[in-house]
Design a protein around this motif. Structure first.
Motif, mmCIF file in Angstrom:
data_model
loop_
_atom_site.group_PDB
_atom_site.id
_atom_site.type_symbol
_atom_site.label_atom_id
_atom_site.label_comp_id
_atom_site.label_asym_id
_atom_site.label_seq_id
_atom_site.Cartn_x
_atom_site.Cartn_y
_atom_site.Cartn_z
ATOM 1 N N THR A 96 49.197 -22.849 -34.377
ATOM 2 C CA THR A 96 49.396 -21.795 -33.373
ATOM 3 C C THR A 96 49.093 -20.426 -33.959
ATOM 4 N N VAL A 97 49.591 -20.171 -35.155
ATOM 5 C CA VAL A 97 49.347 -18.894 -35.820
ATOM 6 C C VAL A 97 47.856 -18.699 -36.077
ATOM 7 N N VAL A 98 47.209 -19.730 -36.595
ATOM 8 C CA VAL A 98 45.772 -19.646 -36.889
ATOM 9 C C VAL A 98 44.972 -19.373 -35.625
ATOM 10 N N ARG A 99 45.347 -20.022 -34.538
ATOM 11 C CA ARG A 99 44.630 -19.829 -33.272
ATOM 12 C C ARG A 99 44.742 -18.380 -32.799
ATOM 13 N N MET A 100 45.926 -17.801 -32.920
ATOM 14 C CA MET A 100 46.115 -16.415 -32.491
ATOM 15 C C MET A 100 45.367 -15.446 -33.388
ATOM 16 N N LEU A 101 45.375 -15.678 -34.679
ATOM 17 C CA LEU A 101 44.671 -14.783 -35.594
ATOM 18 C C LEU A 101 43.171 -14.931 -35.475
ATOM 19 N N ARG A 102 42.705 -16.150 -35.218
ATOM 20 C CA ARG A 102 41.265 -16.383 -35.095
ATOM 21 C C ARG A 102 40.695 -15.643 -33.894
ATOM 22 N N GLY A 103 41.487 -15.558 -32.821
ATOM 23 C CA GLY A 103 40.984 -14.918 -31.609
ATOM 24 C C GLY A 103 40.702 -13.449 -31.787
ATOM 25 N N LYS A 104 41.369 -12.785 -32.738
ATOM 26 C CA LYS A 104 41.196 -11.352 -32.930
ATOM 27 C C LYS A 104 40.504 -11.020 -34.245
ATOM 28 N N PHE A 136 56.913 -13.375 -37.774
ATOM 29 C CA PHE A 136 57.972 -14.146 -37.143
ATOM 30 C C PHE A 136 59.266 -13.353 -37.306
ATOM 31 N N ILE A 137 59.919 -13.088 -36.173
ATOM 32 C CA ILE A 137 61.139 -12.300 -36.127
ATOM 33 C C ILE A 137 62.200 -13.108 -35.379
ATOM 34 N N SER A 138 63.443 -12.993 -35.778
ATOM 35 C CA SER A 138 64.492 -13.707 -35.059
ATOM 36 C C SER A 138 64.499 -13.282 -33.593
ATOM 37 N N GLU A 139 64.836 -14.205 -32.717
ATOM 38 C CA GLU A 139 64.828 -13.912 -31.285
ATOM 39 C C GLU A 139 65.772 -12.760 -30.959
ATOM 40 N N LYS A 140 66.864 -12.669 -31.684
ATOM 41 C CA LYS A 140 67.841 -11.597 -31.455
ATOM 42 C C LYS A 140 67.216 -10.227 -31.680
ATOM 43 N N VAL A 150 53.947 -13.567 -28.877
ATOM 44 C CA VAL A 150 52.968 -14.638 -28.690
ATOM 45 C C VAL A 150 53.633 -15.949 -28.322
ATOM 46 N N CYS A 151 54.683 -16.310 -29.051
ATOM 47 C CA CYS A 151 55.364 -17.579 -28.791
ATOM 48 C C CYS A 151 56.749 -17.538 -29.414
ATOM 49 N N THR A 152 57.583 -18.471 -29.028
ATOM 50 C CA THR A 152 58.922 -18.626 -29.590
ATOM 51 C C THR A 152 59.083 -20.052 -30.082
ATOM 52 N N GLU A 153 59.527 -20.192 -31.311
ATOM 53 C CA GLU A 153 59.651 -21.509 -31.937
ATOM 54 C C GLU A 153 61.072 -21.731 -32.433
ATOM 55 N N PRO A 154 61.572 -22.976 -32.379
ATOM 56 C CA PRO A 154 62.910 -23.272 -32.918
ATOM 57 C C PRO A 154 62.939 -23.129 -34.438
ATOM 58 N N SER A 155 64.059 -22.660 -34.959
ATOM 59 C CA SER A 155 64.169 -22.425 -36.401
ATOM 60 C C SER A 155 64.063 -23.720 -37.209
ATOM 61 N N LEU A 157 62.766 -18.299 -33.618
ATOM 62 C CA LEU A 157 61.940 -17.238 -34.187
ATOM 63 C C LEU A 157 60.796 -16.940 -33.221
ATOM 64 N N CYS A 158 60.524 -15.663 -33.041
ATOM 65 C CA CYS A 158 59.429 -15.226 -32.166
ATOM 66 C C CYS A 158 58.270 -14.734 -33.012
ATOM 67 N N PHE A 159 57.065 -15.171 -32.677
ATOM 68 C CA PHE A 159 55.870 -14.690 -33.357
ATOM 69 C C PHE A 159 55.386 -13.454 -32.607
ATOM 70 N N VAL A 160 55.444 -12.300 -33.279
ATOM 71 C CA VAL A 160 55.204 -11.012 -32.634
ATOM 72 C C VAL A 160 54.039 -10.286 -33.307
ATOM 73 N N GLN A 161 53.152 -9.742 -32.510
ATOM 74 C CA GLN A 161 52.051 -8.925 -33.017
ATOM 75 C C GLN A 161 52.398 -7.457 -32.797
ATOM 76 N N LEU A 162 52.410 -6.691 -33.877
ATOM 77 C CA LEU A 162 52.700 -5.262 -33.833
ATOM 78 C C LEU A 162 51.418 -4.507 -34.169
ATOM 79 N N THR A 163 50.784 -3.925 -33.147
ATOM 80 C CA THR A 163 49.520 -3.220 -33.332
ATOM 81 C C THR A 163 49.734 -1.733 -33.093
ATOM 82 N N PRO A 164 49.665 -0.903 -34.144
ATOM 83 C CA PRO A 164 49.872 0.539 -33.960
ATOM 84 C C PRO A 164 48.891 1.126 -32.948
#
Length: 394
Positions: free
Chosen positions: A83-91, A227-231, A262-267, A292-299
């Motif tokens: 999943t991570v590779v697919r998201m990074l490959r797209g950009k 990956f950041i905690s859902e909280k 991008v997505c949320t995955e169980p710990s 854990l949530c996979f988050v993209q932070l783009t300035p």
């Protein structure tokens, strides 16, 4: 690289420099430099660190990296790695590097390499390094392994630093990465998992670095894929529609970055290892059991094209912290403690009613509030400061 005065409209250049000298941030208050001893006139980022002379960058330090029973989470699920590779490959652009933070057992590393990416693995636990280097030897130079902790780059203390703690200048000079103009972007994509025990502090450090154009942001608009905690993710993305979660961190993050969950995955799909590379037992992982949530932070490309600059960001931070100390109060009740400018006049300028509360303001509203006060015609004193801070500095 942010060069003082470069890229700032001529009408703002002088004010940027004068504001840099007028304010500093110490603890939670804003203070003017008036009557402050010269040795105390340092901003947040005037702390310089050096590499310990007897440690060569390309070699592992002979001193073991110590941590207070530190544990780290790693991607150990092939599906999550895909999943991570697919998201990074797209950009990802052709030839672009992926900087992977704490790859550990290398599940994500292998998936990235299989996708054709070139990877720089920054690993802070020596126990994982031999296997990662062995993997690097089999992929014709497309993987470089460095003993380094990305989340501890550029520590805020004086003196020497020893790997895995190091400076971004040292790291990027070694990698041959040059600074890019802010609007052009960044030659690297960063991917990793925020440290579980210091997650919130790490987010604050990232935002300070971003707004001040320091650390990795001296080299361009680094995109972080974390990956950041859902909280913490829910707080970072909160707005007036979710007032219980809305806070200054939410405003700062959304003002500075485009935030995409991008997505949320169980710990359970992320194994936790102790600092010695040993798999943690389940009973020690209870505090980590959340999604854990996979988050993209783009300035944002245009973050510094207006009144906000790396010279006065600290005032923006202070304004938000002051406001959210009484989050349910009316904004008009906060304004007299922030600025001597008439509060009713400020509300008219930002087109808000007298009964608007702090938690009713969106990030764009807070930015407009800051810009309104900063651009006021009254140059004598636009912002107030805490009397407590005056006593502290005197």
């Amino acid at each position: 690289m942010w060069v003082p005065g470069a890229g700032i409209p001529s009408r703002l250049t002088l004010s940027a420099f004068t504001r840099a000298g007028r304010f500093c941030v110490l603890n939670s208050g804003v203070a003017r430099w008036k009557d402050v001893p010269a040795e105390n006139c340092r901003g947040l980022y005037d702390f310089h660190t050096q590499l310990k002379p007897d440690v060569e960058f390309g070699k592992l330090s002979s001193r073991l990296y110590k941590s207070r029973s530190e544990t780290k989470r790693y991607v150990t699920s092939p599906r999550v790695a895909e999943t991570v590779v697919r998201m990074l490959r797209g950009k990802r652009k052709a030839g672009q590097l992926i900087l992977e933070c704490n790859p550990g057992p290398g599940v994500l590393t292998r998936a990235l390499l299989e996708s054709g990416a070139r990877v720089i693995a920054l690993e802070s636990d020596k126990n994982f390094i031999p296997e990662l280097k062995s993997l690097g030897n089999s992929v014709n130079g497309r993987l470089e392994v460095i003993y380094c902790d990305f989340f501890k780059l550029d520590p805020r203390n004086h003196g020497m630093v020893t790997p895995p703690v190091m400076t971004s200048d040292m790291l990027f000079q070694y990698l041959g990465v040059k600074a890019h103009p802010w609007k052009k972007g960044f030659p690297l994509k960063v991917v990793g998992i925020l440290p579980a025990k210091t997650e919130r502090n790490t987010l604050w450090k990232i935002l300070h670095d971003l707004y001040s154009c320091s650390s990795v942001y001296k080299y361009g608009r680094a995109e972080l894929n974390l990956f950041i905690s859902e909280k913490e993710c829910r707080k970072l993305t909160a707005n007036p529609q979710t007032p219980a979660l809305y806070q200054s961190l939410s405003v700062l993050g959304q003002t500075a970055c485009g935030i995409k969950v991008v997505c949320t995955e169980p710990s359970s799909l992320f194994d936790t290892y102790a600092i010695k590379g040993e798999l943690e037992k389940q009973r020690h992982r209870e505090s980590l059991e959340q999604n854990l949530c996979f988050v993209q932070l783009t300035p944002h490309r245009n973050l510094f094209t207006g009144t906000l600059t790396p010279f006065n960001y600290d005032v923006f931070f202070h304004m938000l912290r002051q406001c959210f100390m009484k989050r349910n109060a009316k904004l008009i009740d906060h304004l007299p403690s922030l600025s001597p400018i008439d509060a009713v006049h400020i509300l008219k300028q930002i087109k808000k009613k007298k009964d608007v509360r702090v938690v009713d303001m969106y990030p764009k509203d807070f930015l407009r509030l800051f810009e309104t006060i900063e651009c006021s015609k009254d140059d004598t004193c636009k912002w107030l400061y805490d009397e407590f801070m005056e006593d502290t500095l005197s």
